[in-house]
Design a protein around this motif. Structure first.
Motif, PDB file in Angstrom:
ATOM      1  N   TYR A 120      34.098  42.176  39.408  1.00 34.99           N
ATOM      2  CA  TYR A 120      35.443  41.977  39.935  1.00 34.99           C
ATOM      3  C   TYR A 120      36.048  40.728  39.300  1.00 34.99           C
ATOM      4  CZ  TYR A 120      33.905  45.335  43.441  1.00 34.99           C
ATOM      5  OH  TYR A 120      33.426  46.449  44.071  1.00 34.99           O
ATOM      6  N   ILE A 121      37.097  40.932  38.519  1.00 27.81           N
ATOM      7  CA  ILE A 121      37.759  39.830  37.824  1.00 27.81           C
ATOM      8  C   ILE A 121      39.167  39.693  38.387  1.00 27.81           C
ATOM      9  CG2 ILE A 121      38.513  38.932  35.588  1.00 27.81           C
ATOM     10  CD1 ILE A 121      36.321  40.684  34.316  1.00 27.81           C
ATOM     11  N   GLY A 122      39.456  38.561  39.007  1.00 28.52           N
ATOM     12  CA  GLY A 122      40.742  38.365  39.658  1.00 28.52           C
ATOM     13  C   GLY A 122      41.560  37.260  39.041  1.00 28.52           C
ATOM     14  N   ASN A 123      42.783  37.116  39.543  1.00 32.34           N
ATOM     15  CA  ASN A 123      43.702  36.093  39.050  1.00 32.34           C
ATOM     16  C   ASN A 123      43.796  36.100  37.532  1.00 32.34           C
ATOM     17  OD1 ASN A 123      45.268  34.362  40.899  1.00 32.34           O
ATOM     18  ND2 ASN A 123      43.293  34.006  41.888  1.00 32.34           N
ATOM     19  N   HIS A 124      43.856  37.300  36.975  1.00 32.55           N
ATOM     20  CA  HIS A 124      44.042  37.500  35.532  1.00 32.55           C
ATOM     21  C   HIS A 124      42.952  36.826  34.697  1.00 32.55           C
ATOM     22  CE1 HIS A 124      47.997  39.207  36.407  1.00 32.55           C
ATOM     23  NE2 HIS A 124      48.151  38.207  37.234  1.00 32.55           N
ATOM     24  N   GLY A 125      41.731  36.814  35.229  1.00 35.88           N
ATOM     25  CA  GLY A 125      40.615  36.282  34.449  1.00 35.88           C
ATOM     26  C   GLY A 125      40.157  34.901  34.861  1.00 35.88           C
ATOM     27  N   ALA A 126      40.877  34.251  35.770  1.00 32.90           N
ATOM     28  CA  ALA A 126      40.527  32.883  36.173  1.00 32.90           C
ATOM     29  C   ALA A 126      39.374  32.851  37.163  1.00 32.90           C
ATOM     30  CB  ALA A 126      41.735  32.178  36.767  1.00 32.90           C
ATOM     31  N   GLU A 127      39.016  33.984  37.726  1.00 29.51           N
ATOM     32  CA  GLU A 127      37.899  34.011  38.671  1.00 29.51           C
ATOM     33  C   GLU A 127      37.209  35.364  38.621  1.00 29.51           C
ATOM     34  OE1 GLU A 127      39.882  33.179  42.393  1.00 29.51           O
ATOM     35  OE2 GLU A 127      40.494  35.258  42.662  1.00 29.51           O
ATOM     36  N   HIS A 128      35.935  35.358  38.961  1.00 28.29           N
ATOM     37  CA  HIS A 128      35.199  36.618  39.048  1.00 28.29           C
ATOM     38  C   HIS A 128      34.079  36.489  40.064  1.00 28.29           C
ATOM     39  CE1 HIS A 128      32.802  34.384  36.034  1.00 28.29           C
ATOM     40  NE2 HIS A 128      31.775  35.090  36.452  1.00 28.29           N
ATOM     41  N   ILE A 129      33.631  37.622  40.526  1.00 28.26           N
ATOM     42  CA  ILE A 129      32.518  37.648  41.475  1.00 28.26           C
ATOM     43  C   ILE A 129      31.276  38.113  40.736  1.00 28.26           C
ATOM     44  CG2 ILE A 129      31.571  38.780  43.523  1.00 28.26           C
ATOM     45  CD1 ILE A 129      34.382  38.786  44.693  1.00 28.26           C
ATOM     46  N   LYS A 130      30.255  37.277  40.756  1.00 26.49           N
ATOM     47  CA  LYS A 130      28.994  37.555  40.085  1.00 26.49           C
ATOM     48  C   LYS A 130      27.856  37.373  41.077  1.00 26.49           C
ATOM     49  CE  LYS A 130      26.258  36.195  36.036  1.00 26.49           C
ATOM     50  NZ  LYS A 130      26.204  35.279  34.857  1.00 26.49           N
ATOM     51  N   ASN A 131      27.066  38.434  41.230  1.00 29.04           N
ATOM     52  CA  ASN A 131      25.944  38.403  42.176  1.00 29.04           C
ATOM     53  C   ASN A 131      26.395  37.962  43.567  1.00 29.04           C
ATOM     54  OD1 ASN A 131      24.154  39.127  40.080  1.00 29.04           O
ATOM     55  ND2 ASN A 131      23.897  36.981  39.497  1.00 29.04           N
ATOM     56  N   GLY A 132      27.567  38.439  43.956  1.00 32.34           N
ATOM     57  CA  GLY A 132      28.071  38.131  45.291  1.00 32.34           C
ATOM     58  C   GLY A 132      28.719  36.766  45.428  1.00 32.34           C
ATOM     59  N   GLN A 133      28.736  35.987  44.350  1.00 33.63           N
ATOM     60  CA  GLN A 133      29.297  34.642  44.397  1.00 33.63           C
ATOM     61  C   GLN A 133      30.621  34.569  43.639  1.00 33.63           C
ATOM     62  OE1 GLN A 133      27.893  32.000  46.153  1.00 33.63           O
ATOM     63  NE2 GLN A 133      26.531  33.615  46.926  1.00 33.63           N
ATOM     64  N   LEU A 134      31.584  33.854  44.213  1.00 28.00           N
ATOM     65  CA  LEU A 134      32.877  33.671  43.559  1.00 28.00           C
ATOM     66  C   LEU A 134      32.795  32.511  42.570  1.00 28.00           C
ATOM     67  CD1 LEU A 134      35.935  34.322  43.349  1.00 28.00           C
ATOM     68  CD2 LEU A 134      36.296  32.619  45.153  1.00 28.00           C
ATOM     69  N   ILE A 135      33.145  32.782  41.329  1.00 32.72           N
ATOM     70  CA  ILE A 135      33.186  31.749  40.293  1.00 32.72           C
ATOM     71  C   ILE A 135      34.634  31.604  39.856  1.00 32.72           C
ATOM     72  CG2 ILE A 135      32.400  31.095  37.985  1.00 32.72           C
ATOM     73  CD1 ILE A 135      29.908  32.858  38.522  1.00 32.72           C
ATOM     74  N   ARG A 136      35.167  30.388  39.998  1.00 33.43           N
ATOM     75  CA  ARG A 136      36.584  30.170  39.738  1.00 33.43           C
ATOM     76  C   ARG A 136      36.772  29.023  38.753  1.00 33.43           C
ATOM     77  NH1 ARG A 136      39.466  29.316  45.055  1.00 33.43           N
ATOM     78  NH2 ARG A 136      39.749  31.571  45.032  1.00 33.43           N
ATOM     79  N   LYS A 137      37.701  29.231  37.812  1.00 32.41           N
ATOM     80  CA  LYS A 137      38.062  28.180  36.859  1.00 32.41           C
ATOM     81  C   LYS A 137      39.547  27.880  37.051  1.00 32.41           C
ATOM     82  CE  LYS A 137      34.817  29.981  33.400  1.00 32.41           C
ATOM     83  NZ  LYS A 137      34.696  30.545  32.030  1.00 32.41           N
ATOM     84  N   SER A 138      39.856  26.633  37.358  1.00 36.92           N
ATOM     85  CA  SER A 138      41.263  26.295  37.565  1.00 36.92           C
ATOM     86  C   SER A 138      41.508  24.832  37.227  1.00 36.92           C
ATOM     87  CB  SER A 138      41.661  26.560  39.023  1.00 36.92           C
ATOM     88  OG  SER A 138      40.887  25.785  39.920  1.00 36.92           O
ATOM     89  N   PRO A 139      42.713  24.529  36.736  1.00 35.04           N
ATOM     90  CA  PRO A 139      43.058  23.140  36.426  1.00 35.04           C
ATOM     91  C   PRO A 139      43.090  22.273  37.684  1.00 35.04           C
ATOM     92  CG  PRO A 139      44.609  24.694  35.430  1.00 35.04           C
ATOM     93  CD  PRO A 139      43.779  25.461  36.398  1.00 35.04           C
ATOM     94  N   GLU A 140      42.794  21.003  37.532  1.00 36.79           N
ATOM     95  CA  GLU A 140      42.795  20.077  38.662  1.00 36.79           C
ATOM     96  C   GLU A 140      44.202  19.962  39.256  1.00 36.79           C
ATOM     97  OE1 GLU A 140      41.546  15.446  39.692  1.00 36.79           O
ATOM     98  OE2 GLU A 140      41.152  16.297  37.706  1.00 36.79           O
ATOM     99  N   GLY A 141      44.278  20.029  40.570  1.00 35.42           N
ATOM    100  CA  GLY A 141      45.549  19.868  41.266  1.00 35.42           C
ATOM    101  C   GLY A 141      46.409  21.109  41.341  1.00 35.42           C
TER     102      GLY A 141
END
Length: 274
Positions: A85-106
């Motif tokens: 599951y890849i959300g927010n146009h690639g900025a986050e995904h769910i891997k092994n049940g865990q949410l992994i998110r990449k986002s700029p500070e602030g």
């Protein structure tokens, strides 16, 4: 022997490019495996598509849902553990049940501030829905009476929205999206999928302008000789196709009925691989 349908004539030659090697499959959610709804909160995965996807998980190397929705949202819509599951146009995904998110500070504060302002300026428009996706925001106006007028109002509101110069603005099918300045889009998501999972064959289905980056990336990777792959543009009845989506996709199909049939064709082609 039955003559091939018009849809089979489109899809079968493309599937033959993979020979007998099952491809990875990447799908947008809204407008592809879910009917477009005036209120996106009421959208649900088409039952026929869901059942075919379940069958495809047994024979395809990877199935991903790539959406502008949050990864948690699309995960809750399908509830299948063996999908990416890849959300927010690639900025986050769910891997092994865990949410992994990449986002700029602030960015979370910036998005909230912008969306709060837009809410106050458009609160009297009936049929509009404001969605805070933490690291991006969407303003859905498919439910408004006059789409053209609503878009004009939103365009004017944007000119005074706080921090809008530090954010990217995208327009889709009766939707306004606000995102951080970043490389995140569906092209990034496709590229990350290909590299992280060593994908050599892939099919992508999308229906809106936010899917254009994915189609361009697949064509780029194919031209470089890195993959075999193609994109399918899902059009809507009685709506003129988008010229850029038509240009960068490899074929088009119409509405969810033909999405169902296309998924069936993929399953029929590779079911002996199970």
């Amino acid at each position: 022997m039955n003559k091939p349908t018009a849809l089979e004539k489109k899809i079968s030659p493309l599937l033959n490019l993979f020979k007998n090697t099952p491809p990875a499959l990447a799908l947008d959610f809204d407008g592809v495996i879910s009917e477009l709804k005036s209120d996106p909160r009421t959208a649900y995965v088409d039952e026929y598509c869901l059942n075919t996807i379940i069958k495809l998980t047994k024979i395809l190397p990877d199935i991903s849902i790539i959406s502008g929705r949050s990864a948690i949202d699309i995960n809750s819509k399908l509830k299948l553990e063996n999908l990416t599951y890849i959300g927010n146009h690639g900025a986050e995904h769910i891997k092994n049940g865990q949410l992994i998110r990449k986002s700029p500070e602030g960015i979370e504060i910036m998005i909230k501030s912008a969306l709060d302002y837009i809410k106050t300026q458009t609160k009297n428009i009936h049929g509009i829905f404001h969605e805070n996706k933490t690291i991006s925001a969407s303003i859905h106006y498919r439910g408004s009476k006059d789409h053209k007028k609503t878009k004009e109002i939103l365009s004017n509101v944007l000119s005074n929205t706080p921090n809008i110069d530090k954010l990217d603005v995208f327009w889709g099918k009766q939707i306004l999206e606000i995102r951080p300045h970043s490389q995140f889009n569906k092209g990034y998501a496709i590229n990350h999928l290909i590299e992280s999972k060593n994908i050599k064959n892939i099919i992508f289905l999308g229906d809106d302008t936010t899917d254009l980056d994915a189609m361009i990336e697949i064509r780029k990777q194919r031209d470089l000789g890195n993959i075999s792959g193609f994109s399918i543009y899902v059009t809507q009845k009685n709506i003129n196709p988008d010229k850029k989506l038509s240009k960068y996709s490899d074929c088009s199909i119409e509405d969810i009925e033909e999405v169902r049939k296309t998924l069936d064709l993929i399953y029929s082609k590779y079911k002996s691989s199970a």
